[in-house]
Design a protein around this motif. Structure first.
Motif, PDB file in Angstrom:
ATOM      1  N   SER A   1       2.114  79.086 -40.552  1.00 17.82           N
ATOM      2  CA  SER A   1       2.476  77.779 -40.009  1.00 17.82           C
ATOM      3  C   SER A   1       3.938  77.763 -39.606  1.00 17.82           C
ATOM      4  CB  SER A   1       2.222  76.687 -41.071  1.00 17.82           C
ATOM      5  OG  SER A   1       2.613  75.407 -40.599  1.00 17.82           O
ATOM      6  N   VAL A   2       4.270  76.894 -38.635  1.00 18.32           N
ATOM      7  CA  VAL A   2       5.686  76.679 -38.313  1.00 18.32           C
ATOM      8  C   VAL A   2       6.330  75.776 -39.349  1.00 18.32           C
ATOM      9  CG1 VAL A   2       5.347  77.005 -35.829  1.00 18.32           C
ATOM     10  CG2 VAL A   2       5.204  74.695 -36.798  1.00 18.32           C
ATOM     11  N   GLN A   3       5.523  75.009 -40.081  1.00 18.14           N
ATOM     12  CA  GLN A   3       6.053  74.192 -41.161  1.00 18.14           C
ATOM     13  C   GLN A   3       6.400  75.100 -42.329  1.00 18.14           C
ATOM     14  OE1 GLN A   3       3.877  70.311 -41.723  1.00 18.14           O
ATOM     15  NE2 GLN A   3       2.386  71.336 -40.394  1.00 18.14           N
ATOM     16  N   SER A   4       7.535  74.833 -42.967  1.00 15.84           N
ATOM     17  CA  SER A   4       8.017  75.749 -43.987  1.00 15.84           C
ATOM     18  C   SER A   4       8.860  75.012 -45.010  1.00 15.84           C
ATOM     19  CB  SER A   4       8.848  76.864 -43.344  1.00 15.84           C
ATOM     20  OG  SER A   4       9.403  77.726 -44.313  1.00 15.84           O
ATOM     21  N   ASN A   5       8.806  75.482 -46.254  1.00 14.09           N
ATOM     22  CA  ASN A   5       9.735  75.018 -47.269  1.00 14.09           C
ATOM     23  C   ASN A   5      11.095  75.678 -47.067  1.00 14.09           C
ATOM     24  OD1 ASN A   5       7.604  73.565 -48.648  1.00 14.09           O
ATOM     25  ND2 ASN A   5       6.895  75.548 -49.403  1.00 14.09           N
ATOM     26  N   ARG A   6      12.110  75.114 -47.683  1.00 11.78           N
ATOM     27  CA  ARG A   6      13.466  75.615 -47.458  1.00 11.78           C
ATOM     28  C   ARG A   6      13.670  77.008 -48.034  1.00 11.78           C
ATOM     29  NH1 ARG A   6      14.266  70.226 -48.413  1.00 11.78           N
ATOM     30  NH2 ARG A   6      14.522  70.548 -50.649  1.00 11.78           N
ATOM     31  N   ARG A   7      12.991  77.324 -49.127  1.00  8.78           N
ATOM     32  CA  ARG A   7      13.140  78.652 -49.728  1.00  8.78           C
ATOM     33  C   ARG A   7      11.802  79.157 -50.228  1.00  8.78           C
ATOM     34  NH1 ARG A   7      13.451  79.092 -55.348  1.00  8.78           N
ATOM     35  NH2 ARG A   7      13.540  77.139 -56.527  1.00  8.78           N
ATOM     36  N   GLY A   8      11.686  80.458 -50.294  1.00 10.29           N
ATOM     37  CA  GLY A   8      10.468  81.059 -50.797  1.00 10.29           C
ATOM     38  C   GLY A   8      10.466  81.117 -52.310  1.00 10.29           C
ATOM     39  N   ARG A   9       9.277  81.212 -52.874  1.00 12.14           N
ATOM     40  CA  ARG A   9       9.104  81.321 -54.320  1.00 12.14           C
ATOM     41  C   ARG A   9       8.546  82.707 -54.657  1.00 12.14           C
ATOM     42  NH1 ARG A   9      10.729  76.307 -57.068  1.00 12.14           N
ATOM     43  NH2 ARG A   9      11.088  74.930 -55.279  1.00 12.14           N
ATOM     44  N   VAL A  10       8.693  83.088 -55.913  1.00 15.08           N
ATOM     45  CA  VAL A  10       8.103  84.344 -56.378  1.00 15.08           C
ATOM     46  C   VAL A  10       6.618  84.099 -56.613  1.00 15.08           C
ATOM     47  CG1 VAL A  10       8.098  86.109 -58.168  1.00 15.08           C
ATOM     48  CG2 VAL A  10      10.266  85.086 -57.427  1.00 15.08           C
ATOM     49  N   ILE A  11       5.771  84.769 -55.869  1.00 20.41           N
ATOM     50  CA  ILE A  11       4.328  84.565 -55.940  1.00 20.41           C
ATOM     51  C   ILE A  11       3.644  85.918 -56.106  1.00 20.41           C
ATOM     52  CG2 ILE A  11       4.348  82.428 -54.594  1.00 20.41           C
ATOM     53  CD1 ILE A  11       3.518  84.130 -52.161  1.00 20.41           C
ATOM     54  N   ASP A  12       2.400  85.880 -56.609  1.00 25.61           N
ATOM     55  CA  ASP A  12       1.689  87.139 -56.838  1.00 25.61           C
ATOM     56  C   ASP A  12       0.351  87.207 -56.117  1.00 25.61           C
ATOM     57  OD1 ASP A  12       0.058  85.459 -58.301  1.00 25.61           O
ATOM     58  OD2 ASP A  12       0.485  86.371 -60.251  1.00 25.61           O
ATOM     59  N   GLY A  13       0.057  86.216 -55.272  1.00 20.57           N
ATOM     60  CA  GLY A  13      -1.192  86.247 -54.541  1.00 20.57           C
ATOM     61  C   GLY A  13      -2.397  85.816 -55.343  1.00 20.57           C
ATOM     62  N   ARG A  14      -2.168  85.263 -56.547  1.00 24.44           N
ATOM     63  CA  ARG A  14      -3.288  84.839 -57.391  1.00 24.44           C
ATOM     64  C   ARG A  14      -3.028  83.507 -58.075  1.00 24.44           C
ATOM     65  NH1 ARG A  14      -2.229  89.800 -59.316  1.00 24.44           N
ATOM     66  NH2 ARG A  14      -1.771  88.986 -61.393  1.00 24.44           N
ATOM     67  N   ARG A  15      -1.881  83.401 -58.756  1.00 28.91           N
ATOM     68  CA  ARG A  15      -1.676  82.304 -59.682  1.00 28.91           C
ATOM     69  C   ARG A  15      -0.870  81.141 -59.111  1.00 28.91           C
ATOM     70  NH1 ARG A  15      -0.146  86.449 -64.470  1.00 28.91           N
ATOM     71  NH2 ARG A  15       0.943  87.320 -62.666  1.00 28.91           N
ATOM     72  N   LEU A  16      -1.151  79.958 -59.663  1.00 29.98           N
ATOM     73  CA  LEU A  16      -0.346  78.777 -59.383  1.00 29.98           C
ATOM     74  C   LEU A  16       1.018  78.938 -60.024  1.00 29.98           C
ATOM     75  CD1 LEU A  16      -3.101  76.150 -60.247  1.00 29.98           C
ATOM     76  CD2 LEU A  16      -2.161  76.519 -57.960  1.00 29.98           C
ATOM     77  N   VAL A  17       2.033  78.373 -59.397  1.00 34.41           N
ATOM     78  CA  VAL A  17       3.398  78.409 -59.924  1.00 34.41           C
ATOM     79  C   VAL A  17       3.780  77.005 -60.375  1.00 34.41           C
ATOM     80  CG1 VAL A  17       5.826  78.825 -59.369  1.00 34.41           C
ATOM     81  CG2 VAL A  17       4.040  80.315 -58.402  1.00 34.41           C
ATOM     82  N   THR A  18       4.226  76.889 -61.627  1.00 34.22           N
ATOM     83  CA  THR A  18       4.679  75.594 -62.138  1.00 34.22           C
ATOM     84  C   THR A  18       6.112  75.353 -61.673  1.00 34.22           C
ATOM     85  OG1 THR A  18       3.268  75.802 -64.094  1.00 34.22           O
ATOM     86  CG2 THR A  18       5.045  74.181 -64.192  1.00 34.22           C
ATOM     87  N   VAL A  19       6.310  74.293 -60.897  1.00 32.31           N
ATOM     88  CA  VAL A  19       7.633  73.986 -60.342  1.00 32.31           C
ATOM     89  C   VAL A  19       8.308  72.866 -61.123  1.00 32.31           C
ATOM     90  CG1 VAL A  19       8.866  73.291 -58.251  1.00 32.31           C
ATOM     91  CG2 VAL A  19       6.837  74.724 -58.063  1.00 32.31           C
ATOM     92  N   ARG A  20       7.518  71.939 -61.617  1.00 32.62           N
ATOM     93  CA  ARG A  20       8.063  70.807 -62.377  1.00 32.62           C
ATOM     94  C   ARG A  20       7.027  70.396 -63.419  1.00 32.62           C
ATOM     95  NH1 ARG A  20       9.445  66.156 -58.492  1.00 32.62           N
ATOM     96  NH2 ARG A  20      11.279  67.442 -58.026  1.00 32.62           N
ATOM     97  N   GLU A  21       7.474  69.964 -64.590  1.00 34.42           N
ATOM     98  CA  GLU A  21       6.545  69.584 -65.652  1.00 34.42           C
ATOM     99  C   GLU A  21       6.652  68.097 -65.961  1.00 34.42           C
ATOM    100  OE1 GLU A  21       7.346  72.154 -68.955  1.00 34.42           O
ATOM    101  OE2 GLU A  21       6.023  73.730 -68.170  1.00 34.42           O
ATOM    102  N   GLY A  22       5.503  67.465 -66.200  1.00 33.02           N
ATOM    103  CA  GLY A  22       5.435  66.056 -66.575  1.00 33.02           C
ATOM    104  C   GLY A  22       4.216  65.830 -67.441  1.00 33.02           C
ATOM    105  N   ARG A  23       3.939  64.556 -67.752  1.00 37.05           N
ATOM    106  CA  ARG A  23       2.844  64.256 -68.666  1.00 37.05           C
ATOM    107  C   ARG A  23       1.901  63.181 -68.138  1.00 37.05           C
ATOM    108  NH1 ARG A  23       3.441  66.819 -73.254  1.00 37.05           N
ATOM    109  NH2 ARG A  23       1.812  65.549 -74.218  1.00 37.05           N
ATOM    110  N   ALA A  24       2.062  62.783 -66.882  1.00 41.05           N
ATOM    111  CA  ALA A  24       1.241  61.684 -66.358  1.00 41.05           C
ATOM    112  C   ALA A  24       0.328  62.114 -65.229  1.00 41.05           C
ATOM    113  CB  ALA A  24       2.142  60.541 -65.887  1.00 41.05           C
ATOM    114  N   GLY A  25       0.037  63.409 -65.140  1.00 42.17           N
ATOM    115  CA  GLY A  25      -0.835  63.895 -64.082  1.00 42.17           C
ATOM    116  C   GLY A  25      -0.314  65.181 -63.476  1.00 42.17           C
TER     117      GLY A  25
END
Length: 307
Positions: free
Chosen positions: A161-185
């Motif tokens: 896509s031409v749409q993009s986040n400002r920076r890339g994350r470390v990903i492994d092609g399988r797992r979800l990455v936790t970016v922020r933690e909370g308790r309401a959903g």
């Protein structure tokens, strides 16, 4: 910063040099990026012309000879127009390929509805055995392209896509990455939606998970997140709204849960506009998302309180 698609041709051209199994199949679109690679590897860079059914059929034939074809064009011409060939030539024959799309939902509004494909991932969901990668940054696209080509003879779809986040994350092609933690959903942001979701949920007590591989969905990671944050899940996807709600519901089928699927609406927008205007019209801008996510989370809070 380059775009995902600008990164695509140089990365795959290096793969052609390094791996004799890799072949590239094009249908005019994107051929300029492979001119040098075509000169070096004329037998493994093939342009079939504006013949999208042949595009997929030729890739299947190459796969059956032992090659690893990388197939590229706009999503509407890669998934929708030759869908029968995707279903039969690849799926029915158990032939693997890497389909790499561009333009997708509404990345080129001036092209009109013929060049838009918000339903591509949902359409592939009707078939068995597809891995689907949705990178949110050119660095992630490069990583996932390597994963896709290295995936034996699997069927893989990489949605650029031409749409993009400002920076890339470390990903492994399988797992979800936790970016922020909370308790309401839990809010699952797919690919290029992450930055907007982070802005939309600022100050909300929710866990934000980042998905760049949506099929198969990391159900174990999702379940771990819901154990701490609760089983209310919001999906924010850059394609047809609700595409992954069934996958989430299946992952949480043994516990009470609610799912809100946000994404591109079914209504056709008949004015070209800009990408940003399409984002806003589909309610995928930060302000709209905050209202919809906040209302969902607050509604559950009132239910839990017995109000």
């Amino acid at each position: 910063m380059d775009t995902m698609r600008e990164r695509f041709a140089p990365v795959v051209s290096r793969m052609l040099d390094e791996d004799p199994r890799v072949a590239v199949v094009l249908a005019e679109i994107g051929k300029d990026g492979f001119r040098e690679a075509m000169a070096r590897h004329p037998d493994r860079v093939i342009n079939v012309g504006i013949r999208e059914q042949l595009l997929v059929g030729a890739a299947a034939g190459l796969a059956l000879t032992g090659l690893r074809p990388v197939v590229h064009t706009f999503a509407s011409f890669l998934v929708e127009r030759p869908f029968e060939q995707v279903k039969l030539d690849l799926g029915h024959q158990e032939a693997g390929a890497v389909l790499v799309s561009a333009a997708a939902s509404f990345d080129w509004p001036a092209g009109g509805y013929t060049h838009m494909s918000p339903g591509d991932v949902a359409l592939l969901d009707t078939l068995d055995g597809w891995t689907v990668h949705v990178p949110g940054h050119p660095d992630e696209a490069e990583t996932l392209l390597h994963h896709a080509v290295a995936a034996g003879d699997d069927k893989v779809y990489v949605r650029l896509s031409v749409q993009s986040n400002r920076r890339g994350r470390v990903i492994d092609g399988r797992r979800l990455v936790t970016v922020r933690e909370g308790r309401a959903g839990v809010v699952v942001a797919v690919g290029p939606m992450l930055d907007t979701v982070l802005a939309a949920t600022e100050g909300l007590d929710v866990t934000v998970l980042y998905a760049t591989t949506v099929r198969p969905l990391d159900t174990a990671g999702l379940r771990r997140a819901t154990q701490a944050a609760g089983t209310d899940v919001v999906l924010v996807e850059p394609y047809l709204a609700g595409t992954s709600t069934a996958a989430v519901s299946e992952a949480l089928s043994d516990v009470p849960h609610r799912v809100l699927g946000l994404g591109v609406g079914r209504r056709e927008l008949r004015r070209y506009g800009t990408v940003e205007e399409h984002v806003a019209a589909h309610g995928l801008d930060a302000r709209s998302l905050r209202g919809r996510i906040g209302a969902f989370v607050r509604a559950q809070g009132r239910v839990a309180a017995g109000v």
